[in-house]
Design a protein around this motif. Structure first.
Motif, PDB file in Angstrom:
ATOM      1  N   VAL A 126     -12.558   7.930   0.036  1.00 61.15           N
ATOM      2  CA  VAL A 126     -11.547   7.068   0.543  1.00 61.15           C
ATOM      3  C   VAL A 126     -10.527   7.916   1.130  1.00 61.15           C
ATOM      4  N   ARG A 127     -10.157   7.406   2.431  1.00 61.85           N
ATOM      5  CA  ARG A 127      -8.781   7.846   2.872  1.00 61.85           C
ATOM      6  C   ARG A 127      -8.282   6.926   3.543  1.00 61.85           C
ATOM      7  N   HIS A 128      -6.903   6.998   4.047  1.00 62.92           N
ATOM      8  CA  HIS A 128      -6.206   5.914   4.683  1.00 62.92           C
ATOM      9  C   HIS A 128      -7.058   5.248   5.787  1.00 62.92           C
ATOM     10  N   GLY A 129      -7.435   3.890   5.504  1.00 58.67           N
ATOM     11  CA  GLY A 129      -8.183   3.264   6.351  1.00 58.67           C
ATOM     12  C   GLY A 129      -9.601   3.457   6.856  1.00 58.67           C
ATOM     13  N   PHE A 130     -10.153   4.356   5.673  1.00 59.16           N
ATOM     14  CA  PHE A 130     -11.574   4.829   6.085  1.00 59.16           C
ATOM     15  C   PHE A 130     -12.356   4.507   4.491  1.00 59.16           C
ATOM     16  N   ILE A 176     -20.213   3.376   5.859  1.00 61.30           N
ATOM     17  CA  ILE A 176     -18.815   3.848   6.313  1.00 61.30           C
ATOM     18  C   ILE A 176     -18.136   2.809   6.906  1.00 61.30           C
ATOM     19  N   ALA A 177     -16.782   2.761   6.919  1.00 59.41           N
ATOM     20  CA  ALA A 177     -15.746   1.745   7.249  1.00 59.41           C
ATOM     21  C   ALA A 177     -14.625   2.522   7.886  1.00 59.41           C
ATOM     22  N   GLN A 178     -14.201   2.248   9.036  1.00 65.61           N
ATOM     23  CA  GLN A 178     -13.162   2.648   9.740  1.00 65.61           C
ATOM     24  C   GLN A 178     -12.247   1.395  10.255  1.00 65.61           C
ATOM     25  N   GLU A 179     -10.908   1.516   9.639  1.00 67.71           N
ATOM     26  CA  GLU A 179     -10.101   0.479  10.397  1.00 67.71           C
ATOM     27  C   GLU A 179      -9.926   0.735  11.825  1.00 67.71           C
ATOM     28  N   VAL A 235     -17.894  -1.963   1.649  1.00 66.88           N
ATOM     29  CA  VAL A 235     -17.245  -0.711   2.233  1.00 66.88           C
ATOM     30  C   VAL A 235     -15.991  -0.793   3.046  1.00 66.88           C
ATOM     31  N   ALA A 236     -15.914  -2.276   3.818  1.00 74.45           N
ATOM     32  CA  ALA A 236     -14.789  -2.619   4.527  1.00 74.45           C
ATOM     33  C   ALA A 236     -13.638  -3.150   3.609  1.00 74.45           C
ATOM     34  N   GLY A 237     -14.051  -3.807   2.629  1.00 71.07           N
ATOM     35  CA  GLY A 237     -12.890  -3.937   1.466  1.00 71.07           C
ATOM     36  C   GLY A 237     -12.211  -2.665   1.047  1.00 71.07           C
ATOM     37  N   ALA A 238     -13.257  -1.499   0.515  1.00 69.44           N
ATOM     38  CA  ALA A 238     -12.580  -0.200   0.371  1.00 69.44           C
ATOM     39  C   ALA A 238     -11.703   0.227   1.256  1.00 69.44           C
ATOM     40  N   ALA A 239     -12.037   0.197   2.415  1.00 72.75           N
ATOM     41  CA  ALA A 239     -11.267   1.162   3.504  1.00 72.75           C
ATOM     42  C   ALA A 239     -10.211   0.389   3.691  1.00 72.75           C
ATOM     43  N   SER A 240      -9.901  -0.998   3.570  1.00 71.37           N
ATOM     44  CA  SER A 240      -8.837  -2.112   3.516  1.00 71.37           C
ATOM     45  C   SER A 240      -7.893  -1.573   2.145  1.00 71.37           C
ATOM     46  N   PHE A 241      -8.391  -1.389   1.015  1.00 75.76           N
ATOM     47  CA  PHE A 241      -7.621  -0.867  -0.097  1.00 75.76           C
ATOM     48  C   PHE A 241      -6.979   0.494   0.315  1.00 75.76           C
ATOM     49  N   ALA A 242      -7.783   1.142   0.707  1.00 75.00           N
ATOM     50  CA  ALA A 242      -7.174   2.586   1.301  1.00 75.00           C
ATOM     51  C   ALA A 242      -6.086   2.779   2.053  1.00 75.00           C
ATOM     52  N   THR A 243      -5.647   1.543   2.577  1.00 73.97           N
ATOM     53  CA  THR A 243      -4.422   1.437   3.337  1.00 73.97           C
ATOM     54  C   THR A 243      -3.198   1.281   2.265  1.00 73.97           C
ATOM     55  N   GLY A 244      -3.555   0.969   1.099  1.00 78.47           N
ATOM     56  CA  GLY A 244      -2.446   0.576   0.049  1.00 78.47           C
ATOM     57  C   GLY A 244      -2.418  -0.806  -0.020  1.00 78.47           C
ATOM     58  N   ARG A 245      -3.031  -1.719   0.551  1.00 79.37           N
ATOM     59  CA  ARG A 245      -2.745  -3.014   0.428  1.00 79.37           C
ATOM     60  C   ARG A 245      -3.984  -3.710  -0.033  1.00 79.37           C
ATOM     61  N   ASP A 246      -3.858  -4.714  -1.052  1.00 73.61           N
ATOM     62  CA  ASP A 246      -5.062  -5.582  -1.556  1.00 73.61           C
ATOM     63  C   ASP A 246      -5.266  -6.712  -0.642  1.00 73.61           C
ATOM     64  N   SER A 247      -6.562  -6.723  -0.433  1.00 69.92           N
ATOM     65  CA  SER A 247      -7.198  -7.756   0.643  1.00 69.92           C
ATOM     66  C   SER A 247      -8.274  -8.467  -0.091  1.00 69.92           C
ATOM     67  N   VAL A 248      -8.709  -9.509   0.851  1.00 69.05           N
ATOM     68  CA  VAL A 248     -10.055 -10.312   0.731  1.00 69.05           C
ATOM     69  C   VAL A 248     -10.767 -10.408   2.026  1.00 69.05           C
ATOM     70  N   THR A 249     -12.078 -10.670   2.193  1.00 64.56           N
ATOM     71  CA  THR A 249     -12.734 -10.712   3.408  1.00 64.56           C
ATOM     72  C   THR A 249     -12.390 -12.248   3.921  1.00 64.56           C
ATOM     73  N   LEU A 250     -11.947 -12.296   5.338  1.00 67.81           N
ATOM     74  CA  LEU A 250     -11.781 -13.350   5.952  1.00 67.81           C
ATOM     75  C   LEU A 250     -12.964 -13.724   6.651  1.00 67.81           C
ATOM     76  N   THR A 251     -13.426 -12.788   7.526  1.00 71.31           N
ATOM     77  CA  THR A 251     -14.806 -13.015   8.268  1.00 71.31           C
ATOM     78  C   THR A 251     -15.395 -11.828   8.140  1.00 71.31           C
ATOM     79  N   GLY A 252     -16.690 -11.790   8.622  1.00 74.28           N
ATOM     80  CA  GLY A 252     -17.602 -10.808   8.661  1.00 74.28           C
ATOM     81  C   GLY A 252     -18.785 -10.986   9.469  1.00 74.28           C
ATOM     82  N   ASN A 291      -3.837   9.667  -5.195  1.00 71.00           N
ATOM     83  CA  ASN A 291      -3.946   8.159  -5.169  1.00 71.00           C
ATOM     84  C   ASN A 291      -5.204   7.567  -4.670  1.00 71.00           C
ATOM     85  N   MET A 292      -5.803   8.481  -3.614  1.00 74.87           N
ATOM     86  CA  MET A 292      -7.341   7.987  -3.192  1.00 74.87           C
ATOM     87  C   MET A 292      -8.242   8.324  -4.232  1.00 74.87           C
ATOM     88  N   HIS A 293      -8.120   9.142  -5.039  1.00 71.14           N
ATOM     89  CA  HIS A 293      -9.151   9.579  -6.035  1.00 71.14           C
ATOM     90  C   HIS A 293      -9.059   8.552  -7.174  1.00 71.14           C
TER      91      HIS A 293
END
Length: 184
Positions: free
Chosen positions: A29-33, A96-99, A63-80, A4-6
């Motif tokens: 990518v891996r869960h939250g990363f 690199i991004a970490q949840e 990279v934050a968006g990719a880490a978020s997607f790696a949790t299995g949830r689609d998202s958009v940026t709210l703030t940065g 799934n991550m690949h």
């Protein structure tokens, strides 16, 4: 899980024109990363010859968006928010991004950007809004119902009688009553 991550990595790399046109590539990518690399070329340099802050922010957001997607949830940026620590130099940027937190509707991600000499260039924090939340699904349903209602009104104003059920009950319905029904 690894498959799934690949698949996610391939989807992000192949479907985003923004990543492709800015020489970014999701490399892990891996869960939250997530890890994303970006080539440094003259197109992303500022007038001083350093990597432009906007390019660093774009990489951090990606990279934050990719880490978020790696949790299995689609998202958009709210703030940065970003802190620029050192001038960007080198041949490649590595983000690199970490949840650090995840809730029902948002997730928070910490991002570090290094150059290819492992020098820390910037640190950022991003809050991502999850598009799959129950609240978002309800809002979308209400918006669809409102669109149908307004479209029917528009057709009536054009003299379209393609909606006989709507025409017969039009006089007894008000916009306020309909919207009240949609919001419940």
């Amino acid at each position: 899980m690894e498959e799934n991550m690949h698949a996610l990595m391939e989807r992000l790399n192949s479907s985003s024109q923004f990543l492709q046109s800015n020489d970014m590539r999701v490399t892990e990518v891996r869960h939250g990363f997530a890890k994303v690399e970006m080539i440094i070329d003259e197109q992303i340099l500022n007038i001083h010859g350093f990597v432009h802050g906007g390019a660093l922010f774009s990489l951090a957001d990606t990279v934050a968006g990719a880490a978020s997607f790696a949790t299995g949830r689609d998202s958009v940026t709210l703030t940065g928010t970003i802190n620029y620590i050192k001038p960007g130099r080198g041949g490649k940027l590595i983000g690199i991004a970490q949840e650090i937190s995840s809730g029902r509707t948002t997730g928070v991600y910490e991002v570090f950007i290094f150059n290819d000499e492992n020098v820390l260039l910037s640190r950022a924090t991003f809050t991502m809004f999850f598009l799959d939340s129950d609240k978002m699904k309800k809002r979308k349903s209400r918006n669809n119902a409102l669109f149908i209602y307004l479209n029917a009104l528009l057709n009536l104003s054009k003299g379209d009688s393609a909606c006989p059920d709507f025409n017969s009950s039009y006089n007894s319905l008000s916009l306020r009553d309909t919207l009240r029904g949609i919001s419940t």
